[in-house]
Scaffold this active site. Structure first.
Site, PDB file in Angstrom:
ATOM      1  N   GLY A  25      29.741  45.792  46.357  1.00  0.00           N
ATOM      2  CA  GLY A  25      31.422  46.372  46.290  1.00  0.00           C
ATOM      3  C   GLY A  25      31.726  45.722  45.086  1.00  0.00           C
ATOM      4  N   GLY A  26      30.988  45.410  44.067  1.00  0.00           N
ATOM      5  CA  GLY A  26      31.433  44.522  42.877  1.00  0.00           C
ATOM      6  C   GLY A  26      32.457  45.097  41.979  1.00  0.00           C
ATOM      7  N   ARG A  27      32.859  46.396  42.322  1.00  0.00           N
ATOM      8  CA  ARG A  27      34.061  47.010  41.592  1.00  0.00           C
ATOM      9  C   ARG A  27      35.079  47.078  42.125  1.00  0.00           C
ATOM     10  NH1 ARG A  27      33.574  45.858  37.404  1.00  0.00           N
ATOM     11  NH2 ARG A  27      34.916  47.495  36.484  1.00  0.00           N
ATOM     12  N   GLY A  28      35.192  46.554  43.484  1.00  0.00           N
ATOM     13  CA  GLY A  28      36.560  46.482  44.284  1.00  0.00           C
ATOM     14  C   GLY A  28      37.313  45.335  43.741  1.00  0.00           C
ATOM     15  N   LYS A 176      35.613  45.835  61.866  1.00  0.00           N
ATOM     16  CA  LYS A 176      35.220  44.695  60.876  1.00  0.00           C
ATOM     17  C   LYS A 176      34.846  43.475  61.610  1.00  0.00           C
ATOM     18  CE  LYS A 176      36.885  43.054  56.693  1.00  0.00           C
ATOM     19  NZ  LYS A 176      35.573  43.430  55.954  1.00  0.00           N
TER      20      LYS A 176
HETATM   21  N1  LIG Z   1      42.433  43.224  49.977  1.00  0.00           N
HETATM   22  C1  LIG Z   1      42.589  42.443  50.928  1.00  0.00           C
HETATM   23  O1  LIG Z   1      43.879  41.894  51.171  1.00  0.00           O
HETATM   24  C2  LIG Z   1      41.759  41.958  51.942  1.00  0.00           C
HETATM   25  C3  LIG Z   1      42.144  40.681  52.700  1.00  0.00           C
HETATM   26  C4  LIG Z   1      41.157  40.014  53.511  1.00  0.00           C
HETATM   27  C5  LIG Z   1      39.895  40.542  53.469  1.00  0.00           C
HETATM   28  N2  LIG Z   1      39.509  41.858  52.785  1.00  0.00           N
HETATM   29  C6  LIG Z   1      38.281  42.211  53.084  1.00  0.00           C
HETATM   30  O2  LIG Z   1      37.400  42.225  51.748  1.00  0.00           O
HETATM   31  C7  LIG Z   1      36.362  43.069  51.531  1.00  0.00           C
HETATM   32  C8  LIG Z   1      36.944  43.846  50.176  1.00  0.00           C
HETATM   33  O3  LIG Z   1      38.068  44.173  50.030  1.00  0.00           O
HETATM   34  P1  LIG Z   1      38.672  45.047  48.607  1.00  0.00           P
HETATM   35  O4  LIG Z   1      40.028  44.641  48.808  1.00  0.00           O
HETATM   36  O5  LIG Z   1      37.897  44.007  47.534  1.00  0.00           O
HETATM   37  O6  LIG Z   1      37.977  46.134  48.666  1.00  0.00           O
HETATM   38  P2  LIG Z   1      38.039  47.475  47.410  1.00  0.00           P
HETATM   39  O7  LIG Z   1      38.060  48.509  48.598  1.00  0.00           O
HETATM   40  O8  LIG Z   1      38.856  46.975  46.549  1.00  0.00           O
HETATM   41  O9  LIG Z   1      36.322  47.431  47.251  1.00  0.00           O
HETATM   42  C9  LIG Z   1      35.450  47.768  47.784  1.00  0.00           C
HETATM   43  C10 LIG Z   1      34.309  48.393  46.971  1.00  0.00           C
HETATM   44  O10 LIG Z   1      33.418  48.804  47.525  1.00  0.00           O
HETATM   45  C11 LIG Z   1      32.989  50.061  47.205  1.00  0.00           C
HETATM   46  N3  LIG Z   1      32.356  51.215  47.930  1.00  0.00           N
HETATM   47  C12 LIG Z   1      33.073  52.015  48.663  1.00  0.00           C
HETATM   48  N4  LIG Z   1      31.988  52.723  49.328  1.00  0.00           N
HETATM   49  C13 LIG Z   1      30.796  52.110  49.190  1.00  0.00           C
HETATM   50  C14 LIG Z   1      29.562  52.426  49.692  1.00  0.00           C
HETATM   51  N5  LIG Z   1      29.366  53.280  50.525  1.00  0.00           N
HETATM   52  N6  LIG Z   1      28.528  51.806  49.099  1.00  0.00           N
HETATM   53  C15 LIG Z   1      28.795  50.834  48.400  1.00  0.00           C
HETATM   54  N7  LIG Z   1      30.116  50.604  47.826  1.00  0.00           N
HETATM   55  C16 LIG Z   1      30.981  51.137  48.206  1.00  0.00           C
HETATM   56  C17 LIG Z   1      34.183  50.581  46.369  1.00  0.00           C
HETATM   57  O11 LIG Z   1      33.714  51.549  45.212  1.00  0.00           O
HETATM   58  C18 LIG Z   1      35.081  49.318  45.916  1.00  0.00           C
HETATM   59  O12 LIG Z   1      34.711  49.244  44.751  1.00  0.00           O
HETATM   60  C19 LIG Z   1      36.798  44.502  52.682  1.00  0.00           C
HETATM   61  O13 LIG Z   1      35.979  43.958  53.544  1.00  0.00           O
HETATM   62  C20 LIG Z   1      38.192  43.922  53.258  1.00  0.00           C
HETATM   63  O14 LIG Z   1      38.313  44.195  54.532  1.00  0.00           O
HETATM   64  C21 LIG Z   1      40.419  42.404  51.861  1.00  0.00           C
END
Ligand SMILES: NC(=O)c1ccc[n+]([C@@H]2O[C@H](COP(=O)([O-])OP(=O)(O)OC[C@H]3O[C@@H](n4cnc5c(N)ncnc54)[C@H](O)[C@@H]3O)[C@@H](O)[C@H]2O)c1
Length: 589
Positions: A25-28, A176
């Site tokens: 998930g390194g592009r998120g 989750k």
């Molecule tokens: N954003 C927030 O405010 C927040 C707060 C607390 C916890 N979190 C948790 O942190 C984690 C990451 O959050 P984020 O905001 O970086 O998420 P994000 O959606 O920005 O990033 C997730 C990444 O996963 C990739 N992805 C999607 N489907 C996939 C698949 N099938 N296989 C591989 N990769 C896949 C996406 O392309 C994306 O780059 C989540 O579990 C989220 O619940 C987020």
């Protein structure tokens, strides 16, 4: 690519060699920040694994992405297209890695249970199995503080002993929680050690839900509202601190000095703040007004229920938010602070960016969502009110500017109303009697002596009964102005683009039909009262009324998935995480 082996040196409390890690998930949002931090720190070979190569194109102009591009060129980083639903792909990318950081997506469609389950729960199982198969020793999972919050009670300084709520109101949070349980239970089985981080309310550059939603709400005038008393405290975490916590966890997970493996840790900025103060700082930074109207939580909940009802009735596809609006309402109205001392003590975590700096950096990165017009930003008090514009010139009597004049007008019209509708006569006979009465009064006034007991009786000038050319012109201008507004509205309606206008017209016509179904007297009575009160009230409480209207409209628009269309194309693509088939897939080598 040559990747050096790594070993944790317990005596030195550090790593002896360059380590290899995989960021799933390194592009998120969080993953990207973690990748950049690892690259900046050095000593890490970083494998970026994601189902998307979003913004990984060579022409990417952002500084952080140029860091990654340079690292890919130098062999310090690589990118691999991985779907967490395919265990063999995960095995391929994790083989030979020391640490796996795993973060699944947040932009899941909360209405698609099957997909959410597959990505969150099945994805976690696949990652665990793949790590075992590829003999990875450490797995750090990014969970969320949401897994202990069900919205039914406040959490004040909650620590890791805080019990999970019995039942989750939000499906993705429930899933989750299950994924987090799987990761923790997987600890110490097959040589894998796991650790779970629970950051609270992560914010920062590149975030796709929170700040864009706030900016949208502001555009609809909704950010004026505070849900509840506004005094509730919350913990927020700047994304760079979350990345830092991941690295701390990776470095301590098997140090055997403290017990970290199989544990979950809350991560915050260690600076609890009033939820609405935080929102205000972000909004102010973006040039929007601070929220100032307090609305009871139950009322906001009803509006949410109404908007969801409309959505269900019309079977519209909702714009995708991973958590339900009800959950957001609870988050915005309850206390939710966490004790982060376990992470400080066992992981050696402490924030690397303060809340104040985090907010500044976030605001700067979202400048494209800011309100650009300086007039809108500070308000122009010399500007005509909307009620004034609506009425046009010459009808400001309805706005009670000259109270005596307005009251006289109201009294005369109220008497006329009584005369015509409640004296038991026909309309013609009422009109004839009124004319007779006016003629008699004028005649009587005319024959009065010019001085009665020392009081001078003034003649009524004949000009009093004449219609001035200018008045006539003004009246005709007002009528033509109103007519043109109606024509303009019809033309705009015919385009089928302005939903706000459409719903206003429908509401007005429906109300009109409903009133007419009673009687003409009721209709005229209501118009009279309405004319002398509605415009005045509207002018006084314009922002509140517009805001309440916007709440309703926002619900309807959200239900129609139209909100996203109001944002610039670049932002909508970003929000949808629509990576497009045109993007080249970069493969791990
Ligand atoms: N954003 C927030 O405010 C927040 C707060 C607390 C916890 N979190 C948790 O942190 C984690 C990451 O959050 P984020 O905001 O970086 O998420 P994000 O959606 O920005 O990033 C997730 C990444 O996963 C990739 N992805 C999607 N489907 C996939 C698949 N099938 N296989 C591989 N990769 C896949 C996406 O392309 C994306 O780059 C989540 O579990 C989220 O619940 C987020």
């Amino acid at each position: 690519m040559a990747e050096k082996a790594a070993a944790y040196d317990v005596a030195r409390g550090g790593w002896s060699e360059t380590r290899t890690c995989v960021v799933l998930g390194g592009r998120g949002f969080i993953g990207r920040t973690l990748v950049n931090r690892l690259l900046r720190l050095g000593g890490w070979i970083v494998r970026v694994a994601d189902s998307s190569s979003h913004s990984l194109l060579p022409d990417s102009s952002s500084g952080s992405d140029s860091l990654l591009s340079d690292a890919i060129s130098s062999g310090q980083a690589s990118f691999c297209h991985v779907d967490v639903l395919d265990t063999s792909q995960i095995v391929k990318v994790t083989t030979g890695a020391d640490v796996v950081f795993y973060m699944e997506p947040t932009d899941l469609d909360a209405h698609d249970f099957c997909n959410c389950y597959m990505i969150i729960v099945q994805g976690a199982k696949n990652v665990i199995n793949a790590c075992r198969e590829s003999k990875v020793k450490r797995l750090v999972y990014n969970s969320s503080a949401d897994v202990v919050f069900d919205g039914s009670q406040d959490i004040l300084n909650g620590d890791e002993s805080f019990t999970y709520p019995g039942k989750f109101k939000d499906m993705t949070v429930d899933l989750k929680f299950q994924a987090e349980g799987l990761i923790r239970v997987a600890n110490n089985i097959g040589g894998l050690q796991t650790c779970v981080l629970r950051p609270s309310n992560v914010f920062g550059s590149g975030e796709t839900q929170f700040v864009p939603l706030l900016a949208n709400l502001s555009k609809f005038g909704l950010a004026k509202f505070i849900t509840g008393s506004g005094g509730n405290m919350s913990d927020f975490t700047y994304v760079e601190n979350v990345a830092h916590a991941h690295i701390c966890a990776a470095e301590t997970i098997d140090s055997r000095v403290v017990s970290v493996a199989g544990k979950a840790f809350f991560i915050t900025n260690l600076e609890p703040i009033m939820f609405w103060e935080f929102i205000s700082l972000i909004l102010e930074g973006l040039g929007y007004q601070r929220p100032f109207i307090k609305v009871p939580t139950w009322m906001v909940s009803y509006v949410v229920i109404l908007s969801q009802y409309i959505h269900d009735k019309l079977s519209y596809r909702m714009y995708r938010y991973s958590v339900s609006p009800h959950y957001i309402v609870q988050l915005a109205s309850r206390n939710r602070t966490f004790d982060c001392s376990a992470a400080q003590k066992h992981l050696g975590y402490s924030p690397v960016v303060s809340l104040e700096d985090g907010i500044k950096l976030t605001v700067a990165s979202f400048s494209h969502l800011s309100k650009d017009s300086s007039f809108m930003r500070f308000g122009n008090f010399d500007e005509q009110s909307k009620a004034e514009k609506l009425l046009g010139s010459g009808i400001d009597v309805l706005l009670w500017r000259d109270e005596r004049r307005t009251f006289m007008c109201f009294l005369i019209l109220a008497l006329a109303f009584y005369w015509f509708f409640f004296c038991g006569k026909t309309f013609t006979s009422s009109a004839a009697q009124l004319l007779l009465l006016v003629t008699a009064i004028l005649y009587g006034y005319g024959i009065l002596a010019s001085d009665i007991c020392g009081f001078a009786v003034q003649n009524i000038p004949s000009s009093c009964f004449e219609i001035q050319n200018s008045d006539m012109k003004n009246s005709i201008r007002s009528i033509s102005y109103m007519w043109n507004r109606v024509v303009c509205s019809i033309r705009l309606l015919a385009k089928g683009e302005d939903w706000s206008r459409f719903f206003k017209v429908v509401a007005f016509l429906y109300l009109f039909k409903w009133i007419v179904s009673f009687s003409l007297a009721v209709l005229v009575g209501i118009i009279l009262v309405f004319a002398f009160t509605a415009f005045f009230i509207y002018e006084q409480y314009e922002s509140v009324i517009e805001g309440l209207w916007a709440v309703l409209l926002f619900g309807i628009m959200e239900s129609k998935g139209l909100i996203i269309s109001t944002l610039p194309e670049s932002v909508t693509a970003f929000l949808r995480n629509d990576n497009g088939s045109h993007q080249e897939k970069v493969h791990f080598s």
